[in-house]
Scaffold this motif. Structure first.
Motif, PDB file in Angstrom:
ATOM      1  N   ASP A  39      -2.710  -0.066  -3.877  1.00 45.58           N
ATOM      2  CA  ASP A  39      -3.306  -1.001  -2.925  1.00 45.58           C
ATOM      3  C   ASP A  39      -3.374  -2.345  -3.637  1.00 45.58           C
ATOM      4  O   ASP A  39      -4.312  -2.617  -4.373  1.00 45.58           O
ATOM      5  CB  ASP A  39      -4.688  -0.515  -2.497  1.00 45.58           C
ATOM      6  N   GLY A  70      -1.953  11.235   2.237  1.00 46.12           N
ATOM      7  CA  GLY A  70      -3.043  10.513   2.879  1.00 46.12           C
ATOM      8  C   GLY A  70      -4.028   9.857   1.936  1.00 46.12           C
ATOM      9  O   GLY A  70      -4.928   9.138   2.387  1.00 46.12           O
ATOM     10  N   GLU A  71      -3.893  10.071   0.627  1.00 43.06           N
ATOM     11  CA  GLU A  71      -4.807   9.486  -0.353  1.00 43.06           C
ATOM     12  C   GLU A  71      -4.213   8.186  -0.893  1.00 43.06           C
ATOM     13  O   GLU A  71      -3.076   8.166  -1.391  1.00 43.06           O
ATOM     14  CB  GLU A  71      -5.055  10.468  -1.496  1.00 43.06           C
ATOM     15  N   ARG A  72      -4.981   7.103  -0.809  1.00 42.32           N
ATOM     16  CA  ARG A  72      -4.485   5.798  -1.258  1.00 42.32           C
ATOM     17  C   ARG A  72      -4.295   5.789  -2.768  1.00 42.32           C
ATOM     18  O   ARG A  72      -5.214   6.069  -3.528  1.00 42.32           O
ATOM     19  CB  ARG A  72      -5.473   4.709  -0.844  1.00 42.32           C
ATOM     20  N   MET A  73      -3.079   5.473  -3.189  1.00 44.29           N
ATOM     21  CA  MET A  73      -2.749   5.400  -4.607  1.00 44.29           C
ATOM     22  C   MET A  73      -2.512   3.960  -5.057  1.00 44.29           C
ATOM     23  O   MET A  73      -3.024   3.529  -6.084  1.00 44.29           O
ATOM     24  CB  MET A  73      -1.504   6.248  -4.896  1.00 44.29           C
ATOM     25  N   ASP A 121       3.707   7.883   1.994  1.00 45.46           N
ATOM     26  CA  ASP A 121       3.754   6.826   3.006  1.00 45.46           C
ATOM     27  C   ASP A 121       3.532   5.497   2.306  1.00 45.46           C
ATOM     28  O   ASP A 121       2.605   5.374   1.476  1.00 45.46           O
ATOM     29  CB  ASP A 121       2.681   7.039   4.061  1.00 45.46           C
ATOM     30  N   THR A 174       0.339   5.732  -0.060  1.00 45.64           N
ATOM     31  CA  THR A 174      -0.517   6.915  -0.088  1.00 45.64           C
ATOM     32  C   THR A 174       0.325   8.149  -0.391  1.00 45.64           C
ATOM     33  O   THR A 174       1.524   8.200  -0.081  1.00 45.64           O
ATOM     34  CB  THR A 174      -1.260   7.135   1.240  1.00 45.64           C
ATOM     35  N   GLN A 191       0.835  -1.203   0.000  1.00 44.58           N
ATOM     36  CA  GLN A 191       0.000   0.000   0.000  1.00 44.58           C
ATOM     37  C   GLN A 191       0.869   1.252   0.000  1.00 44.58           C
ATOM     38  O   GLN A 191       1.901   1.292   0.674  1.00 44.58           O
ATOM     39  CB  GLN A 191      -0.925   0.010   1.215  1.00 44.58           C
TER      40      GLN A 191
END
Length: 282
Positions: free
Chosen positions: A212, A207-210, A266, A204, A202
């Motif tokens: 996964d 803070g936005e998941r890119m 992250d 991000t 995962q």
């Protein structure tokens, strides 16, 4: 006993360590000089497995973690090793592994800043499972390949797409800027991570998941990759192989999205820890 190896301290003066059962860093500098290719040999790892971590000094909490491997020889990378990433890049699914290299000077720690090259407009992220070679591999069979693995790490194959794709077609140019190969926080020995093809991945941005995904989605498995690469070049202890990234990179978005100074990246791979990076201008 499985081992999680780290290097801690200020840049350029890192010391070797390991993570104990309570998640604390223990100082290994009284046991071996550094975590390098020699430290990844079967005999060295067997010695480390025999240690009682409770007998080693505790490193103060909050101490910086550097790249968990020093003296890296080669950084070999596999491109387009996830079908969904090949599709988002509008490229055909490869029939055999696509290989390119990254410079060793791109290596940095798991929480160090990612530095944008001067004038960068297209710096992109790619979360990858990284293989650390522990014994010399030359033309090895797929069935024997994993026996040459010392361990695994999380890594980011940072990519400046302009330099990668628009400056003569040399991928290495866009992937070798300083700080473009963060690895860590630890190197998990192969017995710590028995199923490298079954890991949640995962990433991000702000803070936005890119990204996964799951390492099970690889086109070519770690064993297949090692066998293939070892047929092209001899792999030596301390060499790294970046095994490719899943979908969710900035280049594949509509419109494309790239990193800017002030962004935060992250990333995590199950069993291999978390990375946290501020993005800064050079």
């Amino acid at each position: 006993m499985a081992v999680k190896l780290v290097r801690f301290g200020a840049p350029g003066t890192e010391l070797p360590g390991l993570i104990d059962g309570e998640g604390r860093i223990r100082d290994l500098s009284g046991v071996l000089p550094d975590i390098n290719g020699a430290a990844l040999s079967p005999s060295s790892l067997a010695r480390l497995r025999g240690l009682d971590p409770q007998t080693l000094p505790v490193v103060p909490a909050g101490t910086r973690l550097g790249a968990p491997l020093a003296g890296i020889g080669k950084i070999v990378c596999i491109g387009l090793n996830y079908a969904d990433h090949a599709r988002e890049a509008n490229l055909p699914i490869p029939q055999e592994p696509i290989m390119f290299m990254k410079a060793q000077t791109a290596i940095c720690g798991p929480n160090d800043a990612i530095v944008l090259p001067p004038g960068s407009e297209k710096t992109d992220w790619e979360l990858e499972l990284v293989i650390a070679i522990g014994t010399t591999a030359r033309r090895v069979a797929v069935g024997d390949a994993l026996g040459h693995v010392a361990g695994y790490l999380a890594g980011l194959d940072m990519s400046e797409r302009y330099w990668q794709l628009e400056r003569g077609g040399q991928w290495t140019k866009g992937k070798s800027f300083d700080t473009f190969a963060p690895i860590g926080p630890w190197l998990a020995t192969a017995d710590e991570l028995r199923s490298p093809g079954e890991l949640v991945m995962q990433l991000t941005v702000n803070g936005e998941r890119m990204q996964d995904s799951h390492s099970a989605n690889m086109i070519f498995s770690p064993a297949q990759i090692i066998s293939y690469v070892s047929g092209v070049m001899t792999l030596e202890p301390g060499d790294l192989i970046f095994t490719g990234t899943p979908a969710g990179v900035g280049m594949g978005m509509t419109p494309p999205r790239y990193l800017r100074a002030g962004d935060r990246v992250d990333a995590s791979i199950a069993g291999l820890g978390d990375q946290q990076h501020a993005v800064v201008a050079d």
